[in-house]
Design a protein around this motif. Structure first.
Motif, PDB file in Angstrom:
ATOM      1  N   LEU A  63       0.832  -1.204   0.000  1.00 49.43           N
ATOM      2  CA  LEU A  63       0.000   0.000   0.000  1.00 49.43           C
ATOM      3  C   LEU A  63       0.864   1.251   0.000  1.00 49.43           C
ATOM      4  CD1 LEU A  63      -2.707  -1.033   2.613  1.00 49.43           C
ATOM      5  CD2 LEU A  63      -3.012  -0.749   0.151  1.00 49.43           C
ATOM      6  N   PHE A  82      -7.654  -5.187   8.461  1.00 47.10           N
ATOM      7  CA  PHE A  82      -7.376  -3.953   9.190  1.00 47.10           C
ATOM      8  C   PHE A  82      -8.010  -3.991  10.573  1.00 47.10           C
ATOM      9  CE2 PHE A  82      -7.613  -3.194   4.672  1.00 47.10           C
ATOM     10  CZ  PHE A  82      -6.447  -2.498   4.419  1.00 47.10           C
ATOM     11  N   PHE A  88     -17.442  -3.224   2.564  1.00 50.86           N
ATOM     12  CA  PHE A  88     -18.150  -2.288   1.703  1.00 50.86           C
ATOM     13  C   PHE A  88     -19.622  -2.276   2.115  1.00 50.86           C
ATOM     14  CE2 PHE A  88     -14.699  -4.092  -0.988  1.00 50.86           C
ATOM     15  CZ  PHE A  88     -13.886  -2.965  -0.974  1.00 50.86           C
ATOM     16  N   TRP A  90     -22.260  -1.107   0.897  1.00 47.37           N
ATOM     17  CA  TRP A  90     -23.313  -1.239  -0.112  1.00 47.37           C
ATOM     18  C   TRP A  90     -23.443  -2.678  -0.620  1.00 47.37           C
ATOM     19  CZ3 TRP A  90     -18.998   1.828  -0.494  1.00 47.37           C
ATOM     20  CH2 TRP A  90     -17.971   1.347  -1.296  1.00 47.37           C
ATOM     21  N   MET A  99     -15.587 -10.304  -3.367  1.00 44.63           N
ATOM     22  CA  MET A  99     -14.954  -9.228  -4.139  1.00 44.63           C
ATOM     23  C   MET A  99     -13.636  -9.623  -4.809  1.00 44.63           C
ATOM     24  SD  MET A  99     -15.160  -6.291  -5.379  1.00 44.63           S
ATOM     25  CE  MET A  99     -16.339  -5.203  -4.623  1.00 44.63           C
ATOM     26  N   ALA A 100     -12.741 -10.249  -4.039  1.00 42.38           N
ATOM     27  CA  ALA A 100     -11.435 -10.589  -4.608  1.00 42.38           C
ATOM     28  C   ALA A 100     -11.594 -11.536  -5.802  1.00 42.38           C
ATOM     29  CB  ALA A 100     -10.536 -11.218  -3.542  1.00 42.38           C
ATOM     30  N   VAL A 103     -13.095  -9.634  -9.043  1.00 39.69           N
ATOM     31  CA  VAL A 103     -12.180  -8.870  -9.881  1.00 39.69           C
ATOM     32  C   VAL A 103     -11.176  -9.777 -10.580  1.00 39.69           C
ATOM     33  CG1 VAL A 103     -12.441  -6.772  -8.539  1.00 39.69           C
ATOM     34  CG2 VAL A 103     -10.594  -8.347  -7.980  1.00 39.69           C
ATOM     35  N   ARG A 147     -13.242 -12.546   3.881  1.00 36.63           N
ATOM     36  CA  ARG A 147     -12.923 -11.825   2.648  1.00 36.63           C
ATOM     37  C   ARG A 147     -11.429 -11.925   2.340  1.00 36.63           C
ATOM     38  NH1 ARG A 147     -14.001  -5.414   2.141  1.00 36.63           N
ATOM     39  NH2 ARG A 147     -12.289  -5.395   3.632  1.00 36.63           N
ATOM     40  N   GLN A 151      -8.948 -14.519  -0.874  1.00 37.99           N
ATOM     41  CA  GLN A 151      -7.873 -14.188  -1.804  1.00 37.99           C
ATOM     42  C   GLN A 151      -6.939 -15.363  -2.036  1.00 37.99           C
ATOM     43  OE1 GLN A 151      -6.957 -10.240   0.369  1.00 37.99           O
ATOM     44  NE2 GLN A 151      -6.093 -10.014  -1.668  1.00 37.99           N
TER      45      GLN A 151
ATOM     46  N   LEU B 182     -11.539   2.248   2.799  1.00 35.23           N
ATOM     47  CA  LEU B 182     -12.144   1.384   1.782  1.00 35.23           C
ATOM     48  C   LEU B 182     -11.256   1.315   0.540  1.00 35.23           C
ATOM     49  CD1 LEU B 182     -15.953   2.175   2.016  1.00 35.23           C
ATOM     50  CD2 LEU B 182     -14.619   0.381   3.118  1.00 35.23           C
ATOM     51  N   ALA B 185      -8.617  -1.094   1.457  1.00 36.18           N
ATOM     52  CA  ALA B 185      -9.162  -2.453   1.416  1.00 36.18           C
ATOM     53  C   ALA B 185      -9.267  -2.930  -0.032  1.00 36.18           C
ATOM     54  CB  ALA B 185     -10.530  -2.497   2.095  1.00 36.18           C
ATOM     55  N   GLY B 186      -9.744  -2.037  -0.911  1.00 42.59           N
ATOM     56  CA  GLY B 186      -9.874  -2.398  -2.315  1.00 42.59           C
ATOM     57  C   GLY B 186      -8.531  -2.747  -2.923  1.00 42.59           C
ATOM     58  N   LYS B 187      -7.520  -1.955  -2.568  1.00 44.16           N
ATOM     59  CA  LYS B 187      -6.201  -2.191  -3.132  1.00 44.16           C
ATOM     60  C   LYS B 187      -5.648  -3.540  -2.671  1.00 44.16           C
ATOM     61  CE  LYS B 187      -2.236   0.430  -4.482  1.00 44.16           C
ATOM     62  NZ  LYS B 187      -1.241   1.419  -4.079  1.00 44.16           N
ATOM     63  N   LEU B 189      -7.341  -6.044  -1.871  1.00 41.98           N
ATOM     64  CA  LEU B 189      -8.112  -7.115  -2.521  1.00 41.98           C
ATOM     65  C   LEU B 189      -7.740  -7.268  -3.987  1.00 41.98           C
ATOM     66  CD1 LEU B 189     -11.599  -6.507  -0.922  1.00 41.98           C
ATOM     67  CD2 LEU B 189     -10.147  -8.498  -0.595  1.00 41.98           C
ATOM     68  N   LEU B 191      -7.853  -4.801  -6.511  1.00 45.33           N
ATOM     69  CA  LEU B 191      -8.588  -4.036  -7.508  1.00 45.33           C
ATOM     70  C   LEU B 191      -7.652  -3.104  -8.276  1.00 45.33           C
ATOM     71  CD1 LEU B 191     -10.880  -4.972  -5.561  1.00 45.33           C
ATOM     72  CD2 LEU B 191     -12.069  -2.887  -6.142  1.00 45.33           C
ATOM     73  N   GLN B 195     -11.282  -0.917 -11.811  1.00 45.94           N
ATOM     74  CA  GLN B 195     -12.109  -1.724 -10.908  1.00 45.94           C
ATOM     75  C   GLN B 195     -12.371  -0.961  -9.621  1.00 45.94           C
ATOM     76  OE1 GLN B 195      -9.500  -5.104 -10.856  1.00 45.94           O
ATOM     77  NE2 GLN B 195     -10.907  -6.312 -12.120  1.00 45.94           N
ATOM     78  N   ARG B 198     -15.147   1.380 -10.381  1.00 47.09           N
ATOM     79  CA  ARG B 198     -16.411   0.676 -10.561  1.00 47.09           C
ATOM     80  C   ARG B 198     -16.940   0.096  -9.247  1.00 47.09           C
ATOM     81  NH1 ARG B 198     -19.884  -2.066 -10.159  1.00 47.09           N
ATOM     82  NH2 ARG B 198     -20.781  -3.830 -11.276  1.00 47.09           N
ATOM     83  N   HIS B 199     -16.049  -0.494  -8.450  1.00 45.93           N
ATOM     84  CA  HIS B 199     -16.508  -1.249  -7.291  1.00 45.93           C
ATOM     85  C   HIS B 199     -16.414  -0.501  -5.969  1.00 45.93           C
ATOM     86  CE1 HIS B 199     -17.172  -4.893  -9.537  1.00 45.93           C
ATOM     87  NE2 HIS B 199     -15.942  -4.861 -10.014  1.00 45.93           N
ATOM     88  N   VAL B 200     -15.609   0.544  -5.914  1.00 45.27           N
ATOM     89  CA  VAL B 200     -15.464   1.243  -4.633  1.00 45.27           C
ATOM     90  C   VAL B 200     -15.865   2.718  -4.732  1.00 45.27           C
ATOM     91  CG1 VAL B 200     -13.904   1.835  -2.744  1.00 45.27           C
ATOM     92  CG2 VAL B 200     -13.605  -0.314  -3.967  1.00 45.27           C
ATOM     93  N   PRO B 203     -19.741   3.504  -5.988  1.00 43.20           N
ATOM     94  CA  PRO B 203     -20.752   3.202  -4.970  1.00 43.20           C
ATOM     95  C   PRO B 203     -20.599   4.068  -3.723  1.00 43.20           C
ATOM     96  CG  PRO B 203     -19.587   1.190  -5.643  1.00 43.20           C
ATOM     97  CD  PRO B 203     -18.962   2.318  -6.375  1.00 43.20           C
ATOM     98  N   ALA B 204     -19.357   4.329  -3.328  1.00 47.09           N
ATOM     99  CA  ALA B 204     -19.155   5.113  -2.109  1.00 47.09           C
ATOM    100  C   ALA B 204     -19.639   6.544  -2.283  1.00 47.09           C
ATOM    101  CB  ALA B 204     -17.678   5.104  -1.705  1.00 47.09           C
TER     102      ALA B 204
END
Ligand SMILES: Nc1ncnc2c1ncn2[C@@H]1O[C@H](COP(=O)(O)OP(=O)(O)O)[C@@H](O)[C@H]1O
Ligand SMILES: [Mg+2]
Lengths: 254, 290
Positions: A63, A82, A88, A90, A99-100, A103, A147, A151, B182, B185-187, B189, B191, B195, B198-200, B203-204
């Motif tokens: 990251l 974390f 997420f 939504w 999710m993983a 994608v 989740r 992966q 988030l 988290a997406g990174k 995962l 994405l 992506q 589209r996915h984070v 919607p957020a």
């Protein structure tokens, strides 16, 4: 344990440093940290808050980039959890877990089935259609674990994942995590500031100093599993480590 | 998997027990009582306004042909609701509103997406967009009429200028306030950039975008009414034009009746946006317990 050390590590940090900011006002968060985690090993990273534990995990997870040194994770897929569930809001619980895979282009049917299995693994079978806000903190953290497991990673990074939970839930989740770690042969790098938690879970406890973060000492934990957080053996080793940690923290008071 | 799913007695049972304890006691009042809870205060307010209106009429401050009372007004309105002209006027106005708003949303989306993505555009246009929002739409009309004459285009131009900045701002704010956690988290995962969008990020930003839509609609509706009063196009009956004609003819019941129609349309559409917002909040668990 010794043969673990001779095989190639799952993650290796060599002289990793991280500076936030630039020039004289820059903050040295990590100072030449070297550390390796063997495949299947459970390593706990312990330190006072602000000592750079999260920074270190972010670097391993990709990251953020280290300012100096090298991080190698040969062939390892890395998952991370974390302190907050970071689900997420939504998406349903199941869609979060998927999710993983989504994608990566895994088909819908297969995703569903895998997510259901993983939720079963974290003892949340049947909760797939709920939304994160309908669950308790401990349940959300388990969804986050599912989740991460989705992966199919070899290395699991965990940043104080149970820090916000009550003691009883935390104890139960320790048992669950230990079971999942064993079943899957994961390498785990688990960050905490809770000494007993570190001793309860780790094959090895690595103590970090604060400002800059450095490895102060490593403590192998050779107690039989499963352990109990409130057992005398855990308490004894935890006391030793706590003393060392206090020494370290006291340096900053002077 | 069999080994994993086999329940290991006490630990799993204890977890299940804790889970059950944590989840006890949700579920609010039913739909009917919720709707009623919202409707009766509104009805009361409407009733009070009608009473006040009648009192003002009774006071005799204005003659009846200037300020019609509620009863004559509603009789007139009822009569109009039976005529074809009314529906033609309504159709013209709504067509303008819907096409203008749709175009504004499209433009707002494009501009918002570009500005939220590109740093230089942000620096250049970010505050300009907010500035545009503070510009009263009626101030645009002389310019629009100069550019387009007394045409549909002049009206559309101002409607779009009124609504698009709000839509763009809603999207920009939504993208800006996507929780960094988030994104991380997406990174983790896996994405990629698209992506992630589209996915984070999209919607957020939905709640904020929806708020922008709602505000954009309000601006569009106001601009449209101003436009229909200022830009009267021959043989094109519209609600604004009816206001204009009613004033020319000193047709007080017709004037007030048309205003009521305009008000009701505004309120109904606002309610639509609000129920979309409520549905979203409920899905996300953002709704405050009432
Ligand atoms: N993005 C950042 N920018 C500047 N300083 C940071 C940033 N992230 C963390 N720090 C600083 O680096 C140090 C280590 O932080 P962190 O890794 O979060 O510690 P820990 O997780 O052990 O509590 C702290 O002093 C913190 O203030
Ligand atoms: Mg931290």
């Amino acid at each position: 344990m010794t043969d673990l050390l001779t095989t190639q590590p799952a993650v290796r940090l060599a002289d990793v440093s991280k500076v936030y900011g630039h020039g004289p006002r820059g903050l040295l968060a990590l100072d030449r940290v070297s550390l390796s985690v063997a495949p299947g090993e459970f390593v706990c990273l312990l330190g006072a808050s602000g000592c750079g534990k999260s920074t270190l995990l972010s670097l391993v997870a990709g990251l953020d980039r280290p300012t100096g040194g090298q991080i190698t994770a040969p062939g390892a897929r890395i998952a991370m959890m974390f302190q907050e569930p970071a689900l997420f809001p939504w998406l349903t619980v199941s869609a979060n877990v998927e999710m993983a895979m989504r994608v990566k282009g895994v088909g819908r049917q297969e995703r569903r089935a895998r997510a259901a299995e993983l939720l079963e693994t974290v003892r949340l079978g049947g909760f797939g259609r709920k939304r994160p806000h309908e669950l308790s903190g401990g349940m959300r953290q388990r969804v986050a674990l599912a989740r991460a497991l989705a992966q199919d990673a070899d290395v699991l990074l965990m940043d104080e994942p149970f820090g916000a939970l009550d003691a009883m839930t935390r104890d139960l989740l320790h048992d669950e995590l230990e079971r999942i770690w064993r079943e899957r042969g994961l390498a785990v790098l688990f960050v905490t500031h809770n000494v007993r938690e570190a001793v309860r879970l780790g094959d090895r406890v690595v103590l970090l100093s604060s400002r800059p973060g450095r490895v102060v000492e490593e403590f192998p934990v050779e107690l039989a599993r499963p352990r109990r957080t409130d057992s005398a053996e855990v308490a004894t080793l935890a006391a030793r480590i706590t003393d060392r940690l206090r020494e370290e923290v006291a340096r900053h008071g002077r | 998997m069999a080994a994993e799913t086999a329940v290991r007695g006490s630990g799993a049972d204890q977890l299940a027990g804790l889970d059950a304890l944590e989840l006890a006691g949700t579920g609010g009042p039913g739909l009917l009582s919720r709707v009623w809870g919202r409707v009766w205060p509104m009805l009361t307010a409407v009733g009070l306004v009608l009473v006040a209106w009648q009192l003002v009429v009774l006071s005799g401050r204005w003659p009846e042909y200037v300020l019609a009372g509620p009863i004559t007004t509603f009789q007139e309105l009822w009569a109009r609701l039976g005529t074809a002209e009314f529906y033609q006027a309504l159709a013209t106005t709504m067509r303008r509103a819907v096409t203008g708003f749709a175009l504004a949303v499209l433009i707002g989306l494009i501009v918002g997406a570009a500005v939220s993505r590109v740093r230089i555009l942000r620096a250049a246009f970010g505050s300009l967009i907010t500035g545009l929002q503070t510009m009263p739409s009626i101030a645009w009309f002389p310019f629009a009429i100069l550019l387009f004459g007394l045409t549909e285009s002049a009206i559309q131009f101002v409607v779009i200028l009124g609504a698009a900045p709000s839509v763009a701002n809603g999207l920009i704010a939504g993208v800006d306030y996507t929780p960094p956690l988030l994104l991380r988290a997406g990174k983790v995962l896996g994405l990629g950039r698209l992506q992630m969008y589209r996915h984070v990020i999209l919607p957020a930003s939905l709640p904020s975008f929806l708020a922008g839509l709602k505000q954009g609609w309000a601006f569009a509706w106001r601009s449209l009414m101003a436009g229909e009063l200022m830009v009267i196009i021959a043989y094109q009956a519209s609600l604004g034009e009816q206001l204009h004609i009613a004033r020319e003819l000193s047709d007080s019941p017709g004037l007030i009746g048309t205003m009521i129609v305009i008000l009701v349309i505004g309120v109904v559409i606002d309610l639509l946006f609000e129920s979309a917002d409520t549905a979203l909040r409920r899905r996300w668990g953002l709704r405050q317990p009432q």
